[in-house]
Design a protein around this motif. Structure first.
Motif, PDB file in Angstrom:
ATOM      1  N   PHE A 191     -24.982  24.704 -30.922  1.00 40.56           N
ATOM      2  CA  PHE A 191     -25.577  23.554 -30.241  1.00 40.56           C
ATOM      3  C   PHE A 191     -24.549  22.448 -30.039  1.00 40.56           C
ATOM      4  N   GLY A 192     -23.608  22.321 -30.975  1.00 41.94           N
ATOM      5  CA  GLY A 192     -22.541  21.341 -30.824  1.00 41.94           C
ATOM      6  C   GLY A 192     -21.679  21.615 -29.600  1.00 41.94           C
ATOM      7  N   SER A 193     -21.528  22.879 -29.240  1.00 47.66           N
ATOM      8  CA  SER A 193     -20.767  23.222 -28.038  1.00 47.66           C
ATOM      9  C   SER A 193     -21.408  22.627 -26.795  1.00 47.66           C
ATOM     10  N   ILE A 194     -22.727  22.691 -26.726  1.00 50.54           N
ATOM     11  CA  ILE A 194     -23.441  22.141 -25.580  1.00 50.54           C
ATOM     12  C   ILE A 194     -23.336  20.621 -25.565  1.00 50.54           C
ATOM     13  N   VAL A 195     -23.462  20.003 -26.747  1.00 53.36           N
ATOM     14  CA  VAL A 195     -23.366  18.542 -26.838  1.00 53.36           C
ATOM     15  C   VAL A 195     -21.980  18.068 -26.442  1.00 53.36           C
ATOM     16  N   GLY A 196     -20.942  18.725 -26.946  1.00 52.31           N
ATOM     17  CA  GLY A 196     -19.576  18.344 -26.605  1.00 52.31           C
ATOM     18  C   GLY A 196     -19.293  18.475 -25.123  1.00 52.31           C
ATOM     19  N   ALA A 197     -19.776  19.576 -24.512  1.00 53.57           N
ATOM     20  CA  ALA A 197     -19.583  19.773 -23.072  1.00 53.57           C
ATOM     21  C   ALA A 197     -20.315  18.707 -22.276  1.00 53.57           C
ATOM     22  N   ALA A 198     -21.526  18.344 -22.717  1.00 51.09           N
ATOM     23  CA  ALA A 198     -22.301  17.331 -22.009  1.00 51.09           C
ATOM     24  C   ALA A 198     -21.611  15.974 -22.061  1.00 51.09           C
ATOM     25  N   ILE A 199     -21.103  15.619 -23.230  1.00 51.55           N
ATOM     26  CA  ILE A 199     -20.463  14.304 -23.374  1.00 51.55           C
ATOM     27  C   ILE A 199     -19.220  14.204 -22.507  1.00 51.55           C
ATOM     28  N   LEU A 200     -18.359  15.215 -22.587  1.00 51.83           N
ATOM     29  CA  LEU A 200     -17.087  15.125 -21.876  1.00 51.83           C
ATOM     30  C   LEU A 200     -17.236  15.378 -20.379  1.00 51.83           C
ATOM     31  N   THR A 201     -18.404  15.821 -19.933  1.00 56.63           N
ATOM     32  CA  THR A 201     -18.659  15.985 -18.496  1.00 56.63           C
ATOM     33  C   THR A 201     -19.390  14.776 -17.926  1.00 56.63           C
ATOM     34  N   ILE A 202     -20.377  14.253 -18.662  1.00 54.23           N
ATOM     35  CA  ILE A 202     -21.214  13.170 -18.150  1.00 54.23           C
ATOM     36  C   ILE A 202     -20.552  11.805 -18.305  1.00 54.23           C
ATOM     37  N   VAL A 203     -19.937  11.555 -19.461  1.00 59.57           N
ATOM     38  CA  VAL A 203     -19.366  10.223 -19.720  1.00 59.57           C
ATOM     39  C   VAL A 203     -18.327   9.823 -18.665  1.00 59.57           C
ATOM     40  N   PRO A 204     -17.387  10.713 -18.262  1.00 59.60           N
ATOM     41  CA  PRO A 204     -16.458  10.304 -17.196  1.00 59.60           C
ATOM     42  C   PRO A 204     -17.162   9.938 -15.892  1.00 59.60           C
ATOM     43  N   GLN A 205     -18.289  10.594 -15.594  1.00 57.82           N
ATOM     44  CA  GLN A 205     -19.049  10.243 -14.395  1.00 57.82           C
ATOM     45  C   GLN A 205     -19.631   8.836 -14.523  1.00 57.82           C
ATOM     46  N   VAL A 206     -20.116   8.506 -15.713  1.00 56.71           N
ATOM     47  CA  VAL A 206     -20.687   7.181 -15.939  1.00 56.71           C
ATOM     48  C   VAL A 206     -19.606   6.104 -15.898  1.00 56.71           C
ATOM     49  N   LEU A 207     -18.441   6.421 -16.451  1.00 57.55           N
ATOM     50  CA  LEU A 207     -17.358   5.434 -16.539  1.00 57.55           C
ATOM     51  C   LEU A 207     -16.588   5.263 -15.239  1.00 57.55           C
ATOM     52  N   SER A 208     -16.902   6.058 -14.234  1.00 56.35           N
ATOM     53  CA  SER A 208     -16.171   5.967 -12.968  1.00 56.35           C
ATOM     54  C   SER A 208     -16.327   4.597 -12.307  1.00 56.35           C
ATOM     55  N   VAL A 209     -17.371   3.846 -12.672  1.00 52.14           N
ATOM     56  CA  VAL A 209     -17.565   2.507 -12.094  1.00 52.14           C
ATOM     57  C   VAL A 209     -16.519   1.517 -12.581  1.00 52.14           C
ATOM     58  N   PHE A 210     -15.801   1.874 -13.663  1.00 51.69           N
ATOM     59  CA  PHE A 210     -14.788   0.973 -14.208  1.00 51.69           C
ATOM     60  C   PHE A 210     -13.408   1.217 -13.605  1.00 51.69           C
ATOM     61  N   HIS A 211     -13.318   2.207 -12.716  1.00 52.40           N
ATOM     62  CA  HIS A 211     -12.101   2.476 -11.953  1.00 52.40           C
ATOM     63  C   HIS A 211     -10.875   2.640 -12.846  1.00 52.40           C
ATOM     64  N   GLU A 212      -9.959   1.643 -12.858  1.00 53.73           N
ATOM     65  CA  GLU A 212      -8.660   1.807 -13.495  1.00 53.73           C
ATOM     66  C   GLU A 212      -8.736   2.017 -15.008  1.00 53.73           C
ATOM     67  N   VAL A 213      -9.772   1.514 -15.654  1.00 52.89           N
ATOM     68  CA  VAL A 213      -9.810   1.576 -17.122  1.00 52.89           C
ATOM     69  C   VAL A 213     -10.753   2.659 -17.638  1.00 52.89           C
ATOM     70  N   GLU A 214     -11.239   3.524 -16.766  1.00 59.55           N
ATOM     71  CA  GLU A 214     -12.206   4.518 -17.217  1.00 59.55           C
ATOM     72  C   GLU A 214     -11.593   5.479 -18.231  1.00 59.55           C
ATOM     73  N   HIS A 215     -10.329   5.887 -18.029  1.00 54.95           N
ATOM     74  CA  HIS A 215      -9.691   6.801 -18.971  1.00 54.95           C
ATOM     75  C   HIS A 215      -9.429   6.113 -20.306  1.00 54.95           C
ATOM     76  N   LEU A 216      -9.114   4.829 -20.258  1.00 53.57           N
ATOM     77  CA  LEU A 216      -8.909   4.073 -21.483  1.00 53.57           C
ATOM     78  C   LEU A 216     -10.200   4.003 -22.300  1.00 53.57           C
ATOM     79  N   ILE A 217     -11.303   3.722 -21.633  1.00 55.88           N
ATOM     80  CA  ILE A 217     -12.589   3.634 -22.329  1.00 55.88           C
ATOM     81  C   ILE A 217     -12.979   4.993 -22.900  1.00 55.88           C
ATOM     82  N   LEU A 218     -12.784   6.052 -22.102  1.00 56.82           N
ATOM     83  CA  LEU A 218     -13.116   7.392 -22.576  1.00 56.82           C
ATOM     84  C   LEU A 218     -12.285   7.743 -23.806  1.00 56.82           C
TER      85      LEU A 218
END
Length: 313
Positions: A258-285
């Motif tokens: 189940f942790g595999s699914i959670v890890g995949a969800a976080i690392l796939t969804i969070v970058p989509q959410v942080l895309s509104v921050f443009h230049e600092v999205e990778h820093l926040i991630l």
């Protein structure tokens, strides 16, 4: 607690698959993100079987992912093979390559094994990039859409259900492997290979078996991604993708399906959410990942399970 988490993994995956469309998936974009989560989770489950249960490090797993992805691109384009047959050929090819290469590679341990698998992944990516007459080179190549019963499958909604169903099946198979004598042998192998051999377990056989199984999981996920996108590039088999898969395993929790699914969800969804921050999205991630690893070093799912155990006490 370990068996309980495995017991709820499949029902929970089915519940999420069925409930999400009616709650928070208002458009095709969200269905596409959901499909990407399912595809990544499938590959991560296979990698978690290898790393989290058998204790064997792989930094080149995206190579098998690329084999599955390019099989459904090359087969129909150059050999007029149906996409499903091409996917099957790619899955068999990935499993066969893992079987042949795994014998010498899995004799290594620790960072030597990590470097060897890294080299394998880089080699596969180089072949895909350089064989431009087959793969399109660095620019990649288009992928013919899957046609079933005269219907061309291309909408994100359709692939949401297809990939979700495949993930549920993959989760069920993974849970059965973990709860079988094979799974117990893998966990013993993870704790101590020497002690496992003393008990009469063929360590080399089980390591090779789980390496092949994890390669098959990755190849299936790669084929799904190529058919979903309609285009594939060598990045799918690249080093950065391998590191991303390993990160998903660690974030969700090593030794947890189940942790595999959670890890995949976080690392796939969070970058989509942080895309509104443009230049600092990778820093926040990066900061989010650092905080998770500091306060939840065992991964999200094992840490939450431990908190529940402590609360009951």
């Amino acid at each position: 607690m370990l068996r309980l988490s495995h017991r709820i993994a499949v029902p929970l995956a089915v519940a999420v698959l069925v409930i999400l469309p009616g709650l928070i998936l208002p458009s095709g974009y969200y269905f596409r993100v959901g499909a990407l989560v399912f595809i990544s989770a499938l590959a991560v489950i296979g990698l978690n079987l290898l790393m989290g249960y058998a204790g064997q490090v792989s930094l080149g797993h995206a190579g098998f992912f690329g084999i599955g992805a390019y099989s459904v691109a090359i087969g129909p384009a150059h050999f007029a093979i149906h996409s499903l047959l091409a996917a099957l050929i790619g899955i068999v090819a990935a499993g066969l390559l893992a079987f042949l290469v795994g014998r010498p590679i899995l004799r290594l341990k620790g960072h030597y094994l990590a470097v060897a698998t890294l080299g394998l992944g880089i080699l596969i990516a180089m072949v895909i990039t350089n064989e431009a007459h087959l793969t399109g080179g660095p620019d990649g190549m288009p992928v013919q859409r899957l046609v079933l019963f005269g219907t061309r499958l291309r909408s994100p909604e359709t692939w949401y259900w297809i990939t979700g169903t495949i993930l549920v099946l993959g989760t069920w198979i993974g849970c059965n492997i973990v709860n079988s004598p094979t799974g117990r042998a893998l966990r013993a192998l993870h704790d101590s290979e020497v002690a496992t051999q003393v008990l009469g377990v063929d360590a080399a056989r089980y390591k090779l078996m789980v390496f092949v199984i994890s390669a098959i999981y990755a190849a299936i996920a790669g084929a799904c991604l190529a058919l979903l996108n309609g285009h594939i590039t060598p990045d799918a088999a690249g080093f950065l993708h391998s590191i991303e898969l390993v990160t998903m395993v660690v974030l969700g929790g090593m030794g947890s399906i189940f942790g595999s699914i959670v890890g995949a969800a976080i690392l796939t969804i969070v970058p989509q959410v942080l895309s509104v921050f443009h230049e600092v999205e990778h820093l926040i991630l990066g900061l989010i990942m650092i905080v998770i690893m500091i306060y939840l070093p065992a991964g999200i799912v094992p840490a939450v399970a431990e908190m529940q155990r402590q609360r009951r006490r």
